[in-house]
Scaffold this motif. Structure first.
Motif, short mmCIF file in Angstrom:
data_model
loop_
_atom_site.label_atom_id
_atom_site.label_comp_id
_atom_site.label_asym_id
_atom_site.label_seq_id
_atom_site.Cartn_x
_atom_site.Cartn_y
_atom_site.Cartn_z
N PRO A 274 1.02 -1.16 0.11
CA PRO A 274 -0.12 -0.02 0.03
C PRO A 274 0.96 1.33 0.02
O PRO A 274 2.12 1.33 0.60
N PRO A 275 0.37 2.05 -0.52
CA PRO A 275 1.18 3.58 -0.63
C PRO A 275 1.25 4.41 0.60
O PRO A 275 2.20 5.07 0.87
N LEU A 276 0.61 4.15 1.57
CA LEU A 276 0.48 4.68 2.90
C LEU A 276 -0.03 3.51 3.85
O LEU A 276 -0.55 2.59 3.51
N PRO A 277 0.38 3.80 5.06
CA PRO A 277 0.25 3.03 6.15
C PRO A 277 -1.38 2.90 6.37
O PRO A 277 -2.14 3.67 6.46
N VAL A 278 -1.59 1.52 6.60
CA VAL A 278 -3.16 1.04 6.75
C VAL A 278 -3.36 0.54 8.00
O VAL A 278 -2.43 -0.03 8.77
N CYS A 279 -4.42 0.50 8.72
CA CYS A 279 -4.78 -0.18 9.80
C CYS A 279 -4.99 -1.74 9.70
O CYS A 279 -5.08 -2.10 8.64
N SER A 280 -4.57 -2.29 10.77
CA SER A 280 -4.52 -3.77 11.08
C SER A 280 -6.10 -4.27 10.97
O SER A 280 -7.03 -3.67 11.43
N PHE B 77 -9.39 -0.36 2.61
CA PHE B 77 -8.38 -0.34 4.02
C PHE B 77 -8.51 1.14 4.70
O PHE B 77 -8.37 2.18 3.89
N LEU B 78 -8.85 1.16 5.84
CA LEU B 78 -8.72 2.56 6.63
C LEU B 78 -7.31 2.92 6.68
O LEU B 78 -6.44 1.86 7.31
N LEU B 79 -6.94 4.19 6.46
CA LEU B 79 -5.58 4.60 6.46
C LEU B 79 -5.32 4.77 8.12
O LEU B 79 -6.34 4.94 8.74
N ASP B 80 -4.02 4.48 8.55
CA ASP B 80 -3.75 4.44 9.70
C ASP B 80 -3.33 5.96 10.12
O ASP B 80 -2.18 6.45 10.07
N TYR B 81 -4.23 6.85 10.70
CA TYR B 81 -4.05 8.21 10.51
C TYR B 81 -3.11 8.44 11.72
O TYR B 81 -2.23 9.54 11.65
N SER B 82 -2.95 7.89 12.93
CA SER B 82 -1.95 8.13 13.87
C SER B 82 -0.34 8.02 13.25
O SER B 82 0.24 8.84 13.82
N ARG B 83 -0.17 6.94 12.43
CA ARG B 83 1.10 7.12 12.00
C ARG B 83 1.25 8.03 10.78
O ARG B 83 2.29 8.64 10.59
N ARG C 270 -6.64 12.86 6.14
CA ARG C 270 -7.36 13.31 7.51
C ARG C 270 -8.07 11.92 7.97
O ARG C 270 -7.98 10.93 7.11
N PRO C 271 -8.45 11.98 9.12
CA PRO C 271 -9.19 11.00 9.83
C PRO C 271 -10.33 10.37 8.81
O PRO C 271 -11.17 11.15 8.23
N GLY C 272 -10.67 9.09 8.45
CA GLY C 272 -11.53 8.58 7.68
C GLY C 272 -10.91 8.21 6.22
O GLY C 272 -11.99 7.79 5.44
N ASN C 273 -9.74 8.84 6.03
CA ASN C 273 -9.38 8.27 4.58
C ASN C 273 -9.14 6.99 4.29
O ASN C 273 -8.80 6.28 5.08
N ILE C 274 -9.53 6.41 3.10
CA ILE C 274 -9.38 4.95 2.76
C ILE C 274 -8.64 4.84 1.63
O ILE C 274 -8.65 5.59 0.36
N VAL C 275 -7.65 3.81 1.28
CA VAL C 275 -7.15 3.36 0.25
C VAL C 275 -7.62 1.91 -0.25
O VAL C 275 -7.65 1.01 0.52
N PRO C 276 -8.30 1.85 -1.56
CA PRO C 276 -8.79 0.67 -1.94
C PRO C 276 -7.86 0.02 -2.61
O PRO C 276 -6.99 0.49 -3.33
N PHE C 277 -8.24 -1.41 -2.89
CA PHE C 277 -7.54 -2.31 -3.62
C PHE C 277 -8.22 -3.10 -4.61
O PHE C 277 -9.39 -3.69 -3.94
N GLY D 99 -6.86 5.26 -6.02
CA GLY D 99 -6.55 6.45 -5.46
C GLY D 99 -7.22 6.66 -4.20
O GLY D 99 -8.06 5.74 -3.71
N THR D 100 -6.57 7.52 -3.17
CA THR D 100 -7.18 7.51 -1.98
C THR D 100 -8.78 8.12 -1.95
O THR D 100 -8.99 8.87 -2.72
N LEU D 101 -9.62 7.20 -1.40
CA LEU D 101 -10.96 7.93 -1.11
C LEU D 101 -11.19 8.71 0.17
O LEU D 101 -10.76 8.14 1.26
N ASN D 102 -11.86 10.00 -0.12
CA ASN D 102 -11.76 10.65 1.32
C ASN D 102 -13.20 10.06 2.02
O ASN D 102 -14.13 9.72 1.56
N GLY D 103 -12.97 10.07 3.45
CA GLY D 103 -14.19 9.82 4.29
C GLY D 103 -15.15 10.73 4.42
O GLY D 103 -15.15 12.11 3.74
#
Length: 420
Positions: free
Chosen positions: A215-221, A236-242, A253-260, A269-273
């Motif tokens: 993934p291009p950005l950190p995602v949550c487990s 996948f919900l992006l791991d905003y804390s990281r 921002r919180p709630g951003n998603i990266v689909p596969f 591309g990143t999907l905004n929440g």
């Protein structure tokens, strides 16, 4: 009343045999149609004619229409009772409307859990090794596992001793009917992006993991309900804390998603929440980013991507993605109840405006009626992480735990009386 679309074929069935075990076939058809799948499977053992009726495609389709479920798959383990500590394990298919176990499929995959899916196959993860991924066909009881625990490109990671499966997703490609498993591997370094592998499960040949770009950005487990598969796309919900700590200045921002995309095997591309969820970034001054992430999860409700936004002391909001291309979200439900303290997760949206919640603190599935604000406990699980929605045909589920009971016509009528 006869089920739709069966009149012509029933005539041919009547010409084969007009009566069976003392009952006309038309009457047997109607009686069996009203029985749950578990009882119909038992009736197949009475005689060849009864088995023919219960196994006929017209009957199977009609029965599925009369008994739409929902059904869940979950792991079980049970002591053999001999005092030796040996356990039997496997997967139960359970009718949520009645709480009955329709079938138990025994496997030798000990210590596994059912991955959260909505399919006619079951994905088992963990097991004897944290990297294990096994696919179970509940109809045949067959299990499928890759020949190697990891792809050749990543074999060197096994030597690190810190390799973990951060997330696993299992879904079906609508255009081809292929099933694919996608997993993310972590090295124990929280600031390092995950490696990615994919495996195609098509029932032919050996299963093998293939390395892909991560993934291009950190995602949550996935163990926090922050990934879901819908129509061949893994979200996948992006791991905003990281991201907040390592990507200063990026518009994440919180709630951003990266689909596969499972078909193209490419990251999208990143999907905004939803915008109200993204405003959580303004709370960083007074709240830690970890707390913000704990309030978000992703769900599949009736085939729709849903973001669950729960803030302590406020209603739980369920945002439905209405337009993927435009990134439009609609808040369909705002539920003011006690669920946040129980760490609840919406698993199913039923046709009668009821939501089945998984209470992670108590391992209970509970139905919440939106119309009259009432709660009903449905089922207690061994592990809240081990539950998926089963969409396969129940009358194909032969085998499992052996049934020794044989039916006479009188017993059949008594069974019908109990069912109705």
């Amino acid at each position: 009343m006869a089920p739709p679309g069966t009149s012509k074929r029933r005539g041919r069935r009547g010409r084969r045999a007009s009566r069976s075990a003392g009952l006309p076939l038309d009457a047997l058809f109607e009686i069996m149609l009203r029985l749950p799948a578990r009882e119909v499977c038992r009736l197949r053992a009475v005689c060849r004619s009864w088995r023919a009726v219960a196994s006929d495609r017209v009957f199977i389709d009609a029965h599925a229409s009369c008994h739409p479920g929902p059904y869940v798959a979950t792991c079980f383990s049970e002591d053999d009772g001999g005092g030796g500590g040996d356990e039997s394990c496997g997967v139960d298919i359970i009718d949520l409307s009645s709480g009955d176990i329709v079938k138990s499929i025994y496997t030798d995959v000990t210590g596994s859990r059912v991955q959260r899916t909505r399919l006619d196959l079951v994905c088992l993860v963990e097991g004897p090794s944290p990297l294990d991924v096994t696919v179970l066909n509940p109809v045949t009881g067959a299990t499928y596992s890759p020949t190697k625990s990891i792809s050749e490109d990543y074999e060197h990671l096994l030597n690190s001793g810190r390799l973990t499966m951060e997330s696993c997703a299992f879904g079906k490609v609508p255009s081809t009917g292929e099933y694919k498993a996608l997993r993310l591997l972590g090295s124990g370094n929280p600031w390092q992006l995950c490696d990615c592998e994919i495996m195609t499960v098509n029932g032919a040949g050996t299963l093998q993991w293939r390395a892909l770009q991560g993934p291009p950005l950190p995602v949550c487990s996935s163990n926090k309900m922050r990934s879901v598969v819908i129509n061949g796309v893994v979200y996948f919900l992006l791991d905003y804390s990281r991201l907040f700590c390592t990507n200063d200045g990026m518009l994440i921002r919180p709630g951003n998603i990266v689909p596969f995309n499972l078909e193209t095997e490419e990251w999208m591309g990143t999907l905004n929440g939803p915008k109200p969820v993204a405003k959580g970034r303004d709370m960083i001054v007074i709240s830690s980013t970890l707390e913000i992430m704990e309030q978000l999860s992703l769900a599949d409700l009736n085939g729709s991507l849903v973001m669950v936004h729960a803030v302590y002391g406020s209603p739980m909001d369920l945002w439905f993605l209405s337009d993927l291309e435009q990134g439009l979200w609609v808040k369909r439900y705002s539920i003011d109840f006690q669920y946040y303290r129980n760490n609840a997760y919406p698993l199913l949206l039923l046709d009668d405006e009821k939501i089945v919640f998984l209470l992670r603190g108590t391992n209970v599935l509970q139905s919440y009626d939106l119309k009259d604000d009432t709660y009903t406990d449905i089922l207690e699980l061994e592990d809240f992480r081990s539950v998926g929605i089963y969409t396969g045909n129940l009358l194909s589920l032969e085998g499992g735990r052996p049934f020794c009971l044989l039916y006479s016509p009188k017993m059949l009528l008594l069974s019908l009386a109990e069912a109705t």
